[in-house]
Design an enzyme around this catalytic site. Sequence first.
Site, PDB file in Angstrom:
ATOM      1  N   ASP A 232     -20.273  22.680 -37.478  1.00 44.02           N
ATOM      2  CA  ASP A 232     -18.906  22.627 -36.971  1.00 44.02           C
ATOM      3  C   ASP A 232     -18.722  21.322 -36.182  1.00 44.02           C
ATOM      4  OD1 ASP A 232     -16.388  24.529 -36.677  1.00 44.02           O
ATOM      5  OD2 ASP A 232     -16.712  23.659 -34.702  1.00 44.02           O
ATOM      6  N   TYR A 378      -9.730  19.541 -30.410  1.00 49.00           N
ATOM      7  CA  TYR A 378      -8.945  19.410 -31.635  1.00 49.00           C
ATOM      8  C   TYR A 378      -7.837  18.376 -31.456  1.00 49.00           C
ATOM      9  CZ  TYR A 378     -11.275  23.508 -33.545  1.00 49.00           C
ATOM     10  OH  TYR A 378     -12.222  24.377 -34.028  1.00 49.00           O
ATOM     11  N   HIS A 435     -20.368  29.917 -41.943  1.00 41.87           N
ATOM     12  CA  HIS A 435     -20.119  28.873 -40.954  1.00 41.87           C
ATOM     13  C   HIS A 435     -21.101  28.901 -39.783  1.00 41.87           C
ATOM     14  CE1 HIS A 435     -17.595  25.799 -39.187  1.00 41.87           C
ATOM     15  NE2 HIS A 435     -17.487  26.495 -38.063  1.00 41.87           N
TER      16      HIS A 435
END
Length: 458
Positions: A232, A378, A435
């Site tokens: 990630d 982000y 993930h």
Amino acid sequence: MGFCGRVLFVAATLLVAIGYKQFRDATGPLPVPTLDPKEYWGPGDVRQYKEDPAIKPFKVTYSPEVIEKLRSKLNDTPTLVKPLEGTAFEYGFNSNRLQEILKYWKTSYLNKWTEREAFLNQFPHFKTQIQGLNIHFIHVKPKVPAGTKVLPLLLLHGWPGSVREFYDVIPKLTTKSDDKDFVFEVVVPSLPGYGWSQGASKQGLSPSRIAVIMKNLMDRVGHKKFYVQGGDWGSLIANLISTLYQDNVYGVHLNMCGVQGLKAILKSIVASFAPSTFIDAKYVEYYYPAGPKFMYILAESGYMHIQATKPDTIGTALVGNPVGLAAYIIEKFSTWTNPSYRQLADGGLEKYFTLDSLLDNIMVYYLTDSITTSQRIYYEAFSASEFALAIDRIPTRVPAACAKFKYELMHTLDWALRDHFTNLIQSNHFDDGGHFAAMQLPNVLYKDLVEFVKKVEQ
């Protein structure tokens, strides 16, 4: 050909030449930028700041009052809206399943909080001040006979994970075993703004700037050169470290490998016409058909759009809200582990994870009020200044490995990866896994990492 034909030919030739030049300028390699290793991210005026280089022991510890307040909040949970008839996780977290987890959380889990606290503290925790921020990390030094080869390894988590993701793999890495003639000295930081690591007070703490902090952390604990592994955001930050500091990284191992840019897109398009020319036929489904893959990413990236534009808005809705926090985060451990789990009433959550492990991770976010600061990465990652670095156009010669788990959100062809990772010496596909590989399949990730390091060390 005639005059008109000659003119058209010359014009077409010029257009092709100009187009090629533009393509080359837009995709060609770039030099490694130099980022400020002392850039200040703490509160107030940097002129009032004097960094304390001390490394201080830290323990995860919370008073009974804090835990009882959480229990009270869980007891006061309003009635949840019933799921639509015949649905599982297609509309998001199934509220029937959520009620079961909340009941377990406020009773069984919180009743044994001292046990869970001890579990979280099983490894040595520390804090140190870097660039204005108090950075938390786990540091495990192996206990091995003199003469044993010890290799430093930086492990990096992402969102919505935490250092908790690595708890099952740390003992394997730091213990002498028959499958390797070395052991690792492991450093596992909480990324800035995550868990017990302080969040930035200044704008701009993007993945590239976090890479600088992580490099400074490894310097602080005494390692000028090291291995790095991540998934990630941890994957991107590990990539950045191995690109910005190529002389300081022995090897980089990633379980979410990707590159961006025009060239990677074009290669993906070209390969789509004859995939088995570029990929072993049995792995084509990891990458194609592109249409359904794109629609899946679109369906699973709604969270990303809001966190990349309004992180503080969604953070305000979640901070101090254990029910919302659990639904928002644990749902990812369902669909990001296997998209087919959306059709399961229980979300498939306990196929690989225990409720204790999932709630440990939630507690990291809840107890530290770090959900908002964790989401700001982000916003910073999608800034113009971060894109301007064009990190994937900077070749890195560091030995690299890619572990491709079947149900990861996306995969990138090795053909495209090699433009950036010019020394990609290992790329393995696995027929399971998603993930959160370190937490879901720690043995598989461990073996792949060891296989890679053996190749580098030989």
